[in-house]
Design a protein around this motif. Structure first.
Motif, short mmCIF file in Angstrom:
data_model
loop_
_atom_site.label_atom_id
_atom_site.label_comp_id
_atom_site.label_asym_id
_atom_site.label_seq_id
_atom_site.Cartn_x
_atom_site.Cartn_y
_atom_site.Cartn_z
N LEU A 63 0.77 -1.18 0.26
CA LEU A 63 0.03 0.01 0.00
C LEU A 63 0.79 1.40 -0.08
O LEU A 63 2.00 1.22 0.48
N THR A 64 0.34 2.28 -0.59
CA THR A 64 1.13 3.60 -0.64
C THR A 64 0.83 4.40 0.41
O THR A 64 -0.39 4.74 0.78
N TYR A 65 1.74 5.04 1.35
CA TYR A 65 1.63 6.03 2.05
C TYR A 65 1.47 7.37 1.70
O TYR A 65 2.34 7.93 0.93
N VAL A 66 0.41 8.05 1.67
CA VAL A 66 0.26 9.44 0.97
C VAL A 66 0.45 10.32 2.13
O VAL A 66 1.01 11.62 1.94
N GLY A 67 0.15 10.20 3.61
CA GLY A 67 0.26 11.09 4.54
C GLY A 67 -0.54 10.93 5.76
O GLY A 67 -1.47 9.76 5.85
N ALA A 68 -0.20 11.49 6.87
CA ALA A 68 -0.77 11.41 7.97
C ALA A 68 -1.20 12.80 8.59
O ALA A 68 -0.40 13.94 8.59
N ILE A 69 -2.51 12.88 9.39
CA ILE A 69 -2.90 14.11 9.83
C ILE A 69 -1.67 14.67 10.71
O ILE A 69 -1.44 15.83 10.86
N ILE A 70 -1.35 13.77 11.81
CA ILE A 70 -0.23 13.88 12.65
C ILE A 70 1.00 13.41 11.87
O ILE A 70 1.16 12.23 12.07
N PRO A 71 1.93 14.18 11.26
CA PRO A 71 3.07 13.52 10.39
C PRO A 71 4.08 13.24 11.28
O PRO A 71 5.20 13.40 11.34
N SER A 72 3.89 12.09 12.42
CA SER A 72 4.96 11.63 13.28
C SER A 72 4.22 10.41 13.89
O SER A 72 3.27 10.00 13.99
N PHE A 73 5.26 9.72 14.34
CA PHE A 73 4.95 8.34 15.28
C PHE A 73 4.23 8.76 16.32
O PHE A 73 3.59 7.84 17.22
N ASP A 74 4.37 9.88 17.03
CA ASP A 74 3.94 10.27 18.34
C ASP A 74 2.64 11.12 18.25
O ASP A 74 2.56 12.11 17.58
N THR A 75 1.50 10.65 18.58
CA THR A 75 0.13 11.34 18.66
C THR A 75 0.31 12.80 19.24
O THR A 75 -0.81 13.44 19.00
N SER A 76 0.95 13.01 20.29
CA SER A 76 1.40 14.31 20.77
C SER A 76 2.12 15.19 20.11
O SER A 76 2.00 16.28 20.58
N ALA A 77 2.54 14.79 19.06
CA ALA A 77 3.19 15.99 18.02
C ALA A 77 2.39 17.10 17.68
O ALA A 77 1.19 16.77 17.37
N GLU A 78 2.95 18.01 17.55
CA GLU A 78 2.30 19.24 17.16
C GLU A 78 1.93 19.34 15.51
O GLU A 78 2.81 18.90 14.73
#
Length: 312
Positions: free
Chosen positions: A215-230
């Protein structure tokens, strides 16, 4: 994070002292099981699968609790103090664990289930390549789960050689289930049209799954492994543009994160949000009764949701 932990340390000292004269409870011949403390929902399930009736697993994280914000309680510290084996995910996924272990006074083995796993690095959304931080979400690839299970089996064998044969037998049986799971996921993903195999999620938690199944990664709302990232306005604007350009059919919300930002982004990008009961389980297994309350069930749930949303 550690205010309650430090406050609990004093309480723990009194509890343990009263229970066992100031030392952790040792294994005795009368015991038929060993005490295992597992950090996350995933490694707790794997420990139960390998250990069976020979282990008592205390799970620190509850379903749908964000591990990045976890704050160990006095009861968690007491469980650590009296454990015979501690099992963790590793790769920095439990940043609170070292201090919790020190506060509890635990000195026994700590099983790092990431040992032997080939770690991935994080995605760079603009360039499409990886950057330097290692991805801790190793369990999203069943091949990695087999390595995690082997790490657990080895530790249980060393801690409790009397049940070594049973641990080995259970590991072998579970490995076969993981192989069947892997084959089933491959078949399901193959039903998605190649042009639609594009993924956007709440945060960057599914890299191992995406790489395993093409599958292709297009992006993430929080562009981090850590959900607390700004997250910045530019991050969201860039993601909207990437979603439109790629023609992404769905944005997947996750069970441990609120869906509002995903909904707003999907509206802006002209696509749908998959959430609610169909949220993906990224950092946690599901509660009892969801069908995602085991590792195998969680992987099947996520696959069914992805395939259903992307047209498989």
């Amino acid at each position: 994070m550690f205010k309650r932990l430090r406050r609990g340390a004093a309480i723990l000292a009194l509890l343990v002292s009263a229970a066992c004269g100031g030392t952790a409870i040792p294994a005795t011949k009368a015991q038929t099981t060993i005490s295992v403390v597992a950090t996350t929902t995933q490694v707790a399930d794997l420990a139960r699968q390998v250990g069976g009736d020979a282990v008592r697993v205390t799970q620190l994280l509850r379903p749908n609790v964000d591990p990045h914000d976890f704050d160990p309680s006095p009861a968690d510290l007491q469980a650590l103090a009296t454990a015979q084996v501690v099992v963790k995910n590793g790769v920095g996924f439990e940043p609170w664990l070292d201090e919790a272990i020190a506060s509890a006074g635990y000195t026994g083995p700590v099983v790092d289930t990431s040992q032997g796993v080939t770690l991935h690095e994080g995605h760079d959304e603009e360039e499409g390549h990886e950057h330097g931080e290692h991805d801790p979400h190793i369990w999203h690839d069943p091949a990695n789960a087999k390595i995690m299970v082997a790490d657990i089996e080895k530790a249980l064998n060393q801690a409790d050689p009397a049940h070594a044969a049973a641990y080995a037998q259970r590991q072998k049986a579970y490995d076969a289930e993981l192989d069947r799971l892997d084959g089933w996921i491959k078949q399901r993903i193959a039903t998605i049209p190649e042009a639609d195999r594009k993924i956007v999620t709440n945060h960057d938690a599914f890299g191992y799954y995406l790489d395993r199944y093409g599958l292709t990664y297009v992006g993430a709302i929080i562009p981090s492994f850590d959900t607390s990232a700004e997250v910045t306005g530019k991050d969201l604007a860039d993601l909207v543009a990437a979603v439109k350009k790629a023609g992404v059919k769905a944005i997947f919300s996750e069970s441990t994160l609120p869906p509002k930002t995903a909904q707003a982004l999907a509206t802006e990008a002209g696509t749908q949000v998959v959430g609610g009961e169909n949220s993906l389980y990224g950092d946690s297994l599901g509660p009892a009764g969801t069908g995602a309350d085991s590792y195998l069930g969680m992987m099947r749930h996520n696959t069914d949701v992805i395939v259903g949303a992307l047209g498989g």
